[in-house]
Design a protein around this motif. Sequence first.
Motif, PDB file in Angstrom:
ATOM      1  N   LYS A  51      40.336 -57.821 -39.754  1.00 56.60           N
ATOM      2  CA  LYS A  51      40.606 -58.716 -38.562  1.00 56.60           C
ATOM      3  C   LYS A  51      40.451 -57.938 -37.179  1.00 56.60           C
ATOM      4  O   LYS A  51      40.071 -58.408 -36.373  1.00 56.60           O
ATOM      5  CB  LYS A  51      42.034 -59.227 -38.407  1.00 56.60           C
ATOM      6  N   ASP A  52      40.301 -56.611 -37.333  1.00 55.35           N
ATOM      7  CA  ASP A  52      40.137 -55.512 -36.336  1.00 55.35           C
ATOM      8  C   ASP A  52      38.623 -55.231 -35.979  1.00 55.35           C
ATOM      9  O   ASP A  52      38.426 -54.699 -35.086  1.00 55.35           O
ATOM     10  CB  ASP A  52      40.991 -54.275 -36.479  1.00 55.35           C
ATOM     11  N   ILE A  53      37.925 -55.491 -36.991  1.00 53.83           N
ATOM     12  CA  ILE A  53      36.380 -55.437 -36.792  1.00 53.83           C
ATOM     13  C   ILE A  53      35.777 -56.259 -35.831  1.00 53.83           C
ATOM     14  O   ILE A  53      36.169 -57.499 -35.882  1.00 53.83           O
ATOM     15  CB  ILE A  53      35.566 -55.526 -38.245  1.00 53.83           C
ATOM     16  N   CYS A  54      35.046 -55.622 -34.645  1.00 54.19           N
ATOM     17  CA  CYS A  54      34.574 -56.703 -33.734  1.00 54.19           C
ATOM     18  C   CYS A  54      32.810 -56.645 -34.239  1.00 54.19           C
ATOM     19  O   CYS A  54      32.303 -55.866 -34.187  1.00 54.19           O
ATOM     20  CB  CYS A  54      34.488 -55.692 -32.635  1.00 54.19           C
ATOM     21  N   HIS A  55      32.795 -58.181 -34.505  1.00 54.73           N
ATOM     22  CA  HIS A  55      31.407 -58.729 -34.952  1.00 54.73           C
ATOM     23  C   HIS A  55      30.960 -59.291 -33.785  1.00 54.73           C
ATOM     24  O   HIS A  55      31.464 -59.464 -32.785  1.00 54.73           O
ATOM     25  CB  HIS A  55      31.492 -59.685 -35.744  1.00 54.73           C
ATOM     26  N   VAL A  56      29.485 -58.931 -33.643  1.00 58.01           N
ATOM     27  CA  VAL A  56      28.917 -58.975 -32.108  1.00 58.01           C
ATOM     28  C   VAL A  56      27.771 -59.990 -32.472  1.00 58.01           C
ATOM     29  O   VAL A  56      26.949 -60.173 -33.138  1.00 58.01           O
ATOM     30  CB  VAL A  56      28.416 -57.830 -31.619  1.00 58.01           C
ATOM     31  N   TYR A  57      27.853 -61.137 -31.570  1.00 60.91           N
ATOM     32  CA  TYR A  57      26.933 -62.264 -31.606  1.00 60.91           C
ATOM     33  C   TYR A  57      26.561 -62.348 -30.059  1.00 60.91           C
ATOM     34  O   TYR A  57      27.268 -62.619 -29.018  1.00 60.91           O
ATOM     35  CB  TYR A  57      27.624 -63.470 -32.136  1.00 60.91           C
ATOM     36  N   LEU A  58      25.011 -62.167 -29.756  1.00 59.64           N
ATOM     37  CA  LEU A  58      24.568 -62.150 -28.403  1.00 59.64           C
ATOM     38  C   LEU A  58      23.653 -63.340 -28.166  1.00 59.64           C
ATOM     39  O   LEU A  58      22.656 -63.604 -29.202  1.00 59.64           O
ATOM     40  CB  LEU A  58      24.081 -60.768 -28.253  1.00 59.64           C
ATOM     41  N   GLU A  59      23.473 -63.697 -27.012  1.00 61.13           N
ATOM     42  CA  GLU A  59      22.358 -64.604 -26.640  1.00 61.13           C
ATOM     43  C   GLU A  59      22.619 -66.104 -27.453  1.00 61.13           C
ATOM     44  O   GLU A  59      23.953 -66.492 -27.587  1.00 61.13           O
ATOM     45  CB  GLU A  59      20.919 -64.170 -26.580  1.00 61.13           C
ATOM     46  N   LYS A  60      21.541 -66.625 -27.986  1.00 61.00           N
ATOM     47  CA  LYS A  60      21.826 -67.863 -28.544  1.00 61.00           C
ATOM     48  C   LYS A  60      22.485 -67.807 -29.924  1.00 61.00           C
ATOM     49  O   LYS A  60      23.029 -68.588 -30.298  1.00 61.00           O
ATOM     50  CB  LYS A  60      20.350 -68.570 -28.760  1.00 61.00           C
ATOM     51  N   ALA A  61      22.605 -66.439 -30.411  1.00 62.58           N
ATOM     52  CA  ALA A  61      23.271 -66.380 -31.827  1.00 62.58           C
ATOM     53  C   ALA A  61      24.725 -66.511 -31.705  1.00 62.58           C
ATOM     54  O   ALA A  61      25.353 -66.344 -32.669  1.00 62.58           O
ATOM     55  CB  ALA A  61      22.876 -64.780 -32.231  1.00 62.58           C
ATOM     56  N   LYS A  62      25.205 -66.509 -30.642  1.00 64.09           N
ATOM     57  CA  LYS A  62      26.773 -66.891 -30.357  1.00 64.09           C
ATOM     58  C   LYS A  62      27.062 -68.069 -31.000  1.00 64.09           C
ATOM     59  O   LYS A  62      28.147 -68.300 -31.666  1.00 64.09           O
ATOM     60  CB  LYS A  62      27.046 -67.222 -29.198  1.00 64.09           C
TER      61      LYS A  62
END
Length: 121
Positions: free
Chosen positions: A101-112
């Motif tokens: 739960k503490d891992i920050c996954h990253v989704y940018l631009e349209k990938a959100k």
Amino acid sequence: MIRGVRGAITVSENNEEQIVESTERLLREMIRLNNIDPEQVASVFISATNDLNACFPAKALRNIEGWKYVPVTCMQEIAVEGALEKCVRVMMHINTEAAQKDICHVYLEKAKILRPDLVDK
């Protein structure tokens, strides 16, 4: 323990400059938000949709100081009808004591749109 850190970004055009620039932006944000040292990293898998073929997105990792010896590979994302186009996805395998739960996954631009439940967590 090994945990996966996910990320994805869309690219505006199928050219080397855009692919490398966008992928590097994504990787740097994943590294920053999770405070990742390259010595923690077991491997990095990078996939791209079949409409991104101007270069290997993994080239972006080599632009980041200290990441020379981290194993990285590129692959093609499964071509699912109606899937998000011009998308680069990253799976980074890191050694960490952090809880899932503490891992920050990253989704940018349209990938959100891929994981709206994880955006701005």
